[in-house]
Motif scaffolding. Structure first.
Motif, short mmCIF file in Angstrom:
data_model
loop_
_atom_site.label_atom_id
_atom_site.label_comp_id
_atom_site.label_asym_id
_atom_site.label_seq_id
_atom_site.Cartn_x
_atom_site.Cartn_y
_atom_site.Cartn_z
N SER A 7 0.83 -1.20 0.00
CA SER A 7 0.00 0.00 0.00
C SER A 7 0.87 1.26 0.00
CB SER A 7 -0.91 0.00 1.24
OG SER A 7 -0.11 0.17 2.41
N GLU A 8 0.26 2.35 -0.40
CA GLU A 8 0.96 3.63 -0.39
C GLU A 8 1.38 4.02 1.02
OE1 GLU A 8 2.00 5.69 -2.87
OE2 GLU A 8 1.37 4.13 -4.27
N SER A 9 0.52 3.73 2.00
CA SER A 9 0.86 4.10 3.39
C SER A 9 2.04 3.27 3.90
CB SER A 9 -0.35 3.95 4.32
OG SER A 9 -0.80 2.62 4.36
N MET A 10 2.11 1.99 3.53
CA MET A 10 3.26 1.18 3.94
C MET A 10 4.52 1.66 3.25
SD MET A 10 4.70 -1.06 5.78
CE MET A 10 3.38 -1.94 6.56
N HIS A 11 4.41 2.05 1.98
CA HIS A 11 5.56 2.58 1.27
C HIS A 11 6.08 3.84 1.96
CE1 HIS A 11 7.85 4.57 -1.96
NE2 HIS A 11 8.12 3.33 -2.34
N GLU A 12 5.16 4.70 2.39
CA GLU A 12 5.56 5.92 3.10
C GLU A 12 6.21 5.57 4.44
OE1 GLU A 12 6.12 10.01 3.91
OE2 GLU A 12 5.93 8.82 2.09
N ASN A 13 5.65 4.58 5.15
CA ASN A 13 6.26 4.14 6.42
C ASN A 13 7.68 3.63 6.19
OD1 ASN A 13 3.90 4.71 7.83
ND2 ASN A 13 3.15 2.61 7.73
N LEU A 14 7.86 2.87 5.13
CA LEU A 14 9.19 2.36 4.79
C LEU A 14 10.15 3.50 4.46
CD1 LEU A 14 8.12 -0.68 2.63
CD2 LEU A 14 9.49 -0.80 4.72
N VAL A 16 10.02 6.66 5.51
CA VAL A 16 10.35 7.40 6.72
C VAL A 16 11.32 6.61 7.59
CG1 VAL A 16 9.39 8.33 8.88
CG2 VAL A 16 8.22 8.76 6.71
N ALA A 17 10.99 5.34 7.85
CA ALA A 17 11.87 4.52 8.70
C ALA A 17 13.23 4.32 8.05
CB ALA A 17 11.21 3.16 8.97
N GLY A 18 13.25 4.09 6.75
CA GLY A 18 14.51 3.91 6.04
C GLY A 18 15.38 5.15 6.12
N ASN A 19 14.79 6.32 5.93
CA ASN A 19 15.55 7.57 6.05
C ASN A 19 16.09 7.74 7.47
OD1 ASN A 19 15.24 8.34 3.39
ND2 ASN A 19 13.48 9.64 3.79
N ALA A 20 15.26 7.45 8.46
CA ALA A 20 15.68 7.62 9.85
C ALA A 20 16.82 6.66 10.21
CB ALA A 20 14.49 7.39 10.78
N ILE A 25 14.65 2.10 0.94
CA ILE A 25 13.29 1.57 1.14
C ILE A 25 13.32 0.05 1.06
CG2 ILE A 25 11.00 1.42 0.10
CD1 ILE A 25 11.28 4.40 -0.60
N ASN A 26 14.03 -0.50 0.08
CA ASN A 26 14.11 -1.95 -0.06
C ASN A 26 14.80 -2.60 1.12
OD1 ASN A 26 12.77 -1.86 -2.48
ND2 ASN A 26 14.60 -2.10 -3.74
N ALA A 27 15.89 -1.99 1.60
CA ALA A 27 16.60 -2.56 2.76
C ALA A 27 15.73 -2.52 4.00
CB ALA A 27 17.91 -1.81 2.99
N GLN A 28 14.96 -1.43 4.17
CA GLN A 28 14.07 -1.34 5.33
C GLN A 28 12.98 -2.40 5.25
OE1 GLN A 28 14.54 0.63 8.03
NE2 GLN A 28 12.87 -0.51 8.96
N ALA A 29 12.40 -2.58 4.06
CA ALA A 29 11.36 -3.60 3.89
C ALA A 29 11.92 -4.99 4.18
CB ALA A 29 10.80 -3.54 2.46
N GLU A 30 13.12 -5.28 3.68
CA GLU A 30 13.73 -6.58 3.92
C GLU A 30 13.99 -6.78 5.41
OE1 GLU A 30 17.37 -9.43 2.43
OE2 GLU A 30 16.83 -7.65 1.25
N HIS A 31 14.45 -5.74 6.09
CA HIS A 31 14.69 -5.84 7.53
C HIS A 31 13.39 -6.18 8.26
CE1 HIS A 31 16.23 -5.03 11.52
NE2 HIS A 31 15.23 -4.19 11.70
N TRP A 32 12.34 -5.44 7.96
CA TRP A 32 11.06 -5.71 8.62
C TRP A 32 10.55 -7.11 8.30
CZ3 TRP A 32 8.09 -0.46 7.78
CH2 TRP A 32 8.53 0.46 8.74
#
Length: 86
Positions: A7-14, A16-20, A25-32
């Motif tokens: 979803s767009e909201s999950m992409h945005e969460n990724l 934000v978290a990835g930047n922080a 974005i891909n590395a953050q998604a893989e981590h989660w």
């Protein structure tokens, strides 16, 4: 490698978290996904213990389903049930 639709909201969460955390974005998604996979396979482990498994897996060449299933269980944890009044 494949494409996973989110979803767009999950992409945005990724994003934000990835930047922080200084991850793509891909590395953050893989981590989660790794943390979530281990949490489902080992519901008795806390986040610290899951991170320890991730480090151990990386040292052993990376995380795969077989190594995740065979990972040693963490120490028994104290119950999180509310304690009675004294």
């Amino acid at each position: 490698m494949g494409i996973v639709k989110i979803s767009e909201s999950m992409h945005e969460n990724l994003r934000v978290a990835g930047n922080a955390l200084d991850r793509s974005i891909n590395a953050q998604a893989e981590h989660w996904m790794k943390v979530g996979m281990l949490a489902e396979m080992h519901p008795d482990l806390d986040h610290r213990e899951i991170c320890r498994l991730l480090v151990q897996a990386e040292l052993a060449g990376g995380l795969d389903l077989v190594s995740a299933l065979n990972a040693p269980q963490g120490k028994p944890r104290a119950s999180t049930a509310p304690k009675g009044k004294h």
